[in-house]
Design an enzyme around this catalytic site. Structure first.
Site, PDB file in Angstrom:
ATOM      1  N   ASP A   1       0.099  -8.791  -1.939  1.00  0.00           N
ATOM      2  CA  ASP A   1      -0.945  -8.133  -1.155  1.00  0.00           C
ATOM      3  C   ASP A   1      -2.048  -9.150  -0.924  1.00  0.00           C
ATOM      4  O   ASP A   1      -2.749  -9.534  -1.871  1.00  0.00           O
ATOM      5  CB  ASP A   1      -1.474  -6.911  -1.900  1.00  0.00           C
ATOM      6  CG  ASP A   1      -0.338  -5.983  -2.346  1.00  0.00           C
ATOM      7  OD1 ASP A   1       0.536  -5.706  -1.512  1.00  0.00           O
ATOM      8  OD2 ASP A   1      -0.339  -5.559  -3.521  1.00  0.00           O
TER       9      ASP A   1
ATOM     10  N   ASP B   1       1.523   7.053   0.320  1.00  0.00           N
ATOM     11  CA  ASP B   1       0.538   6.637  -0.675  1.00  0.00           C
ATOM     12  C   ASP B   1      -0.068   7.891  -1.288  1.00  0.00           C
ATOM     13  O   ASP B   1      -0.562   8.764  -0.557  1.00  0.00           O
ATOM     14  CB  ASP B   1      -0.562   5.793  -0.032  1.00  0.00           C
ATOM     15  CG  ASP B   1      -0.047   4.454   0.475  1.00  0.00           C
ATOM     16  OD1 ASP B   1       1.127   4.134   0.210  1.00  0.00           O
ATOM     17  OD2 ASP B   1      -0.826   3.735   1.131  1.00  0.00           O
TER      18      ASP B   1
END
Length: 258
Positions: free
Chosen positions: A131, A9
């Site tokens: 998500d 990330d």
């Protein structure tokens, strides 16, 4: 054993992990994403999961150059998520060397866009991320609710031609408290064609064995982030952090390629 996909990330050009998707609860693990990608490669990674956290929140695409350098440096596929919300952005990512793009917010807000993207670029190159927190799909870098049920949304995406879904349980992400096995099983049971990549909560080898029990439900891979950075797996002792600068990052392993 499911395919283990290391996660990188990127925020402000650095490798970070967020706790439960909270941008105010960030740990910086590495300053150089390209070097980090090479390190995962010499640990036999067969693909990488990269998320542009800044782009996911609509804060610009200033990480795209470093992502392109990651693609140039490796001989394995990279899948990219975060802020990809137009056909031009998909094309630009693929042209930059990304193997597969992940659509999140754009898929929720414009399902027809997903259908067009799959038709133009193929289901192999375009996947959708789900998500979710408490079963609700969240968007805009996980900061906003959508009101959509995760399973219902997944079924809609499958009907539109999507053949892979990345399902993240936000409440488990970055915690290493174990994956939400029931959520993955429930999702997999409702899908006829799409495969599922699990994400969130993996903290040890036993968690991978739990994920393996989900293969009959189409769960064939798992994204692991924090646990890899924290060296939670015995094989990682060969590449202890204190030795990372001595590793020849230009000599790749013999892992199977794409």
């Amino acid at each position: 054993m499911p395919l283990v996909i290391p996660a990188i990330d990127i925020r402000d050009g650095r490798c970070v992990r967020l706790h439960q998707g909270d941008y105010d609860n960030e740990t910086v693990y590495f300053e150089d994403p390209v070097k980090m990608a090479k390190l995962w490669r010499v640990q036999n990674a067969q693909t990488l999961h990269v998320v542009d956290l800044d782009a996911a929140r609509g804060e610009g695409e200033h990480n795209r150059d470093v992502i392109g350098k990651m693609c140039d440096a490796l001989d394995i596929p990279i899948q990219l998520g975060g802020g990809i919300r137009s056909m031009d952005q998909i094309e630009a990512a693929l042209d930059r060397g990304v193997y597969r793009v992940i659509l999140g917010t754009a898929a929720v807000r414009n399902p027809d866009f997903v259908e067009r993207a799959v038709e133009q670029f193929s289901a192999r190159r375009v996947v959708v991320s789900i998500d979710a927190r408490d079963g609700e799909v969240r968007v805009q870098g996980w900061t906003e609710g959508s009101g959509l049920d995760a399973v219902a949304f997944a079924k809609d995406m499958e009907q539109r031609g999507v053949r892979r879904l990345v399902y993240t349980d936000i409440s488990r992400d970055g915690t290493m408290d174990g994956p939400n096995i029931q959520a993955y099983r429930t999702l997999g049971r409702q899908l006829a064609h799409a495969k599922v990549t699990a994400s969130g909560g993996v903290g040890e080898h036993d968690d991978l064995l739990d994920i393996q029990t989900l293969q009959p439900y189409g769960v064939d891979s798992v994204i692991v982030g924090t646990a890899l950075y924290e060296n939670r797996f015995p094989c990682q002792q060969f590449w202890a952090w204190q030795d990372k600068d001595a590793v020849d990052l230009d000599t790749f392993s013999t892992a199977s390629l794409r």
